[in-house]
Design a protein around this motif. Structure first.
Motif, short mmCIF file in Angstrom:
data_model
loop_
_atom_site.label_atom_id
_atom_site.label_comp_id
_atom_site.label_asym_id
_atom_site.label_seq_id
_atom_site.Cartn_x
_atom_site.Cartn_y
_atom_site.Cartn_z
N VAL A 26 0.83 -1.16 -0.02
CA VAL A 26 0.00 0.06 -0.15
C VAL A 26 0.82 1.25 -0.27
N SER A 27 2.12 1.27 0.82
CA SER A 27 2.76 2.54 0.96
C SER A 27 3.61 2.72 -0.24
N LEU A 60 -7.12 9.78 -1.53
CA LEU A 60 -8.54 10.40 -1.02
C LEU A 60 -9.69 9.34 -0.47
N VAL A 61 -9.69 8.26 -1.51
CA VAL A 61 -10.61 7.07 -1.14
C VAL A 61 -10.03 6.21 0.05
N LEU A 62 -8.73 6.30 0.18
CA LEU A 62 -8.07 5.55 1.19
C LEU A 62 -8.64 6.19 2.53
N ALA A 63 -8.48 7.70 2.59
CA ALA A 63 -8.63 8.41 3.70
C ALA A 63 -10.05 8.31 4.39
N SER A 64 -10.96 8.36 3.23
CA SER A 64 -12.44 8.31 3.21
C SER A 64 -13.14 7.31 3.97
N LEU A 65 -12.18 5.97 3.60
CA LEU A 65 -12.98 4.59 3.77
C LEU A 65 -12.09 3.84 5.04
N LEU A 66 -11.23 4.42 5.40
CA LEU A 66 -10.44 3.51 6.63
C LEU A 66 -11.17 3.37 7.96
N MET A 67 -11.92 4.49 8.35
CA MET A 67 -12.58 4.03 9.74
C MET A 67 -13.74 3.13 9.43
N GLY A 85 -9.59 -7.25 1.38
CA GLY A 85 -8.93 -6.10 1.01
C GLY A 85 -7.52 -6.39 -0.17
N LEU A 86 -7.02 -7.52 0.34
CA LEU A 86 -5.80 -8.05 -0.51
C LEU A 86 -6.32 -8.15 -1.83
N VAL A 87 -7.52 -8.89 -1.91
CA VAL A 87 -8.13 -9.42 -3.42
C VAL A 87 -8.47 -8.17 -4.00
N VAL A 88 -9.01 -7.10 -3.49
CA VAL A 88 -9.39 -6.03 -4.32
C VAL A 88 -8.26 -5.33 -4.52
N GLN A 112 -8.15 0.30 -6.35
CA GLN A 112 -7.01 -0.06 -5.62
C GLN A 112 -7.31 0.17 -4.14
N ALA A 113 -7.57 1.58 -4.20
CA ALA A 113 -7.81 2.21 -2.66
C ALA A 113 -8.88 1.65 -1.67
N VAL A 114 -9.84 1.10 -2.22
CA VAL A 114 -10.83 0.54 -1.65
C VAL A 114 -10.34 -0.81 -1.11
N GLY A 115 -9.61 -1.54 -1.82
CA GLY A 115 -9.00 -2.67 -1.26
C GLY A 115 -7.66 -2.15 -0.28
#
Length: 484
Positions: A26-27, A60-67, A85-88, A112-115
């Protein structure tokens, strides 16, 4: 089934390694992509704002969905969400490598970010519940921080090698074998776990968070090119969403963002430090990559090698920072981080460090030291003093703040650069056009330094203890109400 079973020391280390694999891809994706930006710009004839979106659509998507991902994992099972998450993420990476144009690349980055959103907070939750001893946990979080350092160190080099030898699409292929290995190892070695009492979903809060982050980012990125009539409605949506969150969240029994957390000075400090530190990282990588390749004319591999003086100290300092946090607390690492990041940005903003090889290298070295020290204390400070049941949510807010910071860093610095360059030649105008962006990074470094000093002392610790006591009391009262 609720709690994670007690594992042997060897098995705990294996779980940590599997979680770190997910963090690595991810990073790594962010730092690798930066080196590929000029190649994408040529292939897709992209503008500066188009390049900003390839990075910001993801963060942006990562920040929005993390919580949301963190609380869902607590409810339906951490291992299940982690593997999904790994699959997506793997499917999203494959789609990115096949993208025929910039618009679809941006869409696939969002997949990617949704995963990705299901990986970091869930992995942190797994680590927190696997390592129950505080000292052992601090060391595990130090290792976690070191992995960010490794991705920083490896990213520009790996990206440069791949872009030069195979092409920019290959940077997304790297994720596939790592994701597959992590899926198989998770199936075999990571036990399923859930929170004893999972938080209920908060769809209204979630929609407001997405509206706030997306509208704010769009307004900043598009501001240099779009008319006020196009940008102002998005700024208004962002403001309305923020006010909506401040009004709605305190009225819920189990909010997406528990605003009471912010009464803890260390938690509030960690949140702003995460935004500032990662805004500096996002802006720094964006400006450096475009400068090295578009102004100096270096190829992707040599640009990656030039960024080693920044990446190597991050790799060395991240585990050192984790150990310091474990033994002496977060203050010293935060002071070192703030000082080094500020000094680096001042070199570029005031002395045009780009124009000399020596000052460029010193600037990169200082930033690498600063960023290496900033990451471990953020998570530790965010979760310190929180009741164990709330640690996952606190860590998710810290992760969200990192991604939001990186999104805003790229948006603000990129917008300043685009408006500074205007219609003149990119090569001639870059250094002067980049200067306002570097001053923004100076402000970010100063924020880390000042807040690091203010929110890590005795007074700050007292506010954290007071907040934790009140949260615990409320939990007991709610449990008694449920029992009755």
């Amino acid at each position: 089934m609720d709690r994670m079973p007690e594992l042997s020391h060897r098995r705990r280390l294996l779980v940590l390694a599997i979680c770190c694999m997910s963090l690595l891809i991810v990073s790594l994706d962010n730092t690798v992509l930066n080196v590929a930006l000029p190649s994408m710009q040529r292939d897709f004839h992209a503008t500066t704002s188009g390049l900003q979106w390839t990075i910001d659509a993801y963060t942006l998507v990562l920040a929005s969905l993390l919580m949301l991902a963190g609380s869902t994992a607590d409810r339906i099972g951490r291992r299940r969400v982690f593997m999904t998450g790994l699959v997506v993420f793997g499917v999203g990476s494959l789609l990115c490598s096949l993208a025929p144009d910039l618009e679809l690349l941006v869409v696939f980055r969002m997949v990617q970010a949704v995963g990705g959103s299901m990986l970091n907070p869930v992995a942190m939750s797994i680590i927190t519940n696997t390592f129950t001893d505080p000292r052992e946990r601090a060391r595990a979080i130090g290792v976690w921080g070191a992995v960010v350092g490794i991705s920083m160190a490896a990213g520009p080099l790996v990206g440069g090698l791949l872009v030069e030898s195979v092409g920019w699409r290959s940077i997304f292929w790297v994720n596939l074998p790592v994701a597959l290995a992590a899926i198989l190892l998770t199936l075999r070695f990571v036990p399923e776990s859930r929170a004893p009492k999972a938080r209920r979903p908060d769809p209204v809060g979630q929609v407001l968070v997405i509206a706030l982050f997306a509208a704010l980012t769009y307004a900043i990125i598009e501001a240099p090119d779009a008319s006020a009539a196009r940008v102002l409605p998005f700024a208004a949506v962002a403001l309305a969403a923020l006010l909506g969150l401040l009004w709605y969240e305190p009225r819920r029994a189990e909010p997406l963002i528990d605003l009471r957390f912010f009464r803890s000075a260390p938690f509030s400090g960690a949140t702003v430090i995460a935004v500032s530190g990662f805004a500096a990282l996002g802006g720094f990588l964006f400006l450096s990559t475009l400068y090295l390749q578009n102004v100096r004319g270096l190829d992707a591999l040599h640009a990656g090698l030039w960024m080693l003086p920044m990446a190597a100290p991050t790799f060395v300092c991240a585990p050192l920072s984790g150990r310091l946090v474990g033994s002496r607390g977060p203050r010293l690492p935060l002071l070192i981080a703030g000082t080094a990041m500020t000094a680096s940005a001042v070199l570029f903003a005031a002395f045009e460090a780009e124009t000399s090889d020596l000052t460029l290298m010193i600037g990169y070295l200082l930033f690498g030291i600063g960023f290496g020290f900033v990451n471990a204390p953020i998570t530790n400070t965010a979760v310190s003093g929180m009741p164990r049941a709330q640690a996952g949510v606190a860590a998710a807010v810290a992760s969200t703040s990192r991604q939001l910071g990186q999104t805003l860093g790229v948006a603000v610095v990129g917008a300043l650069l685009a408006s500074g360059v205007g219609s003149s030649s990119y090569k001639d105008a870059f250094v002067s056009a980049a200067r306002p962006g570097w001053w923004v990074l100076v402000a970010c470094g100063l924020a880390v330094l000042v807040l690091g000093a203010l929110t890590s002392g005795r007074w700050a610790r007292r506010t954290a203890e007071h907040t934790a006591d009140r949260l615990q009391e409320q939990e007991v009262r709610q449990a008694a109400g449920v029992g009755a």
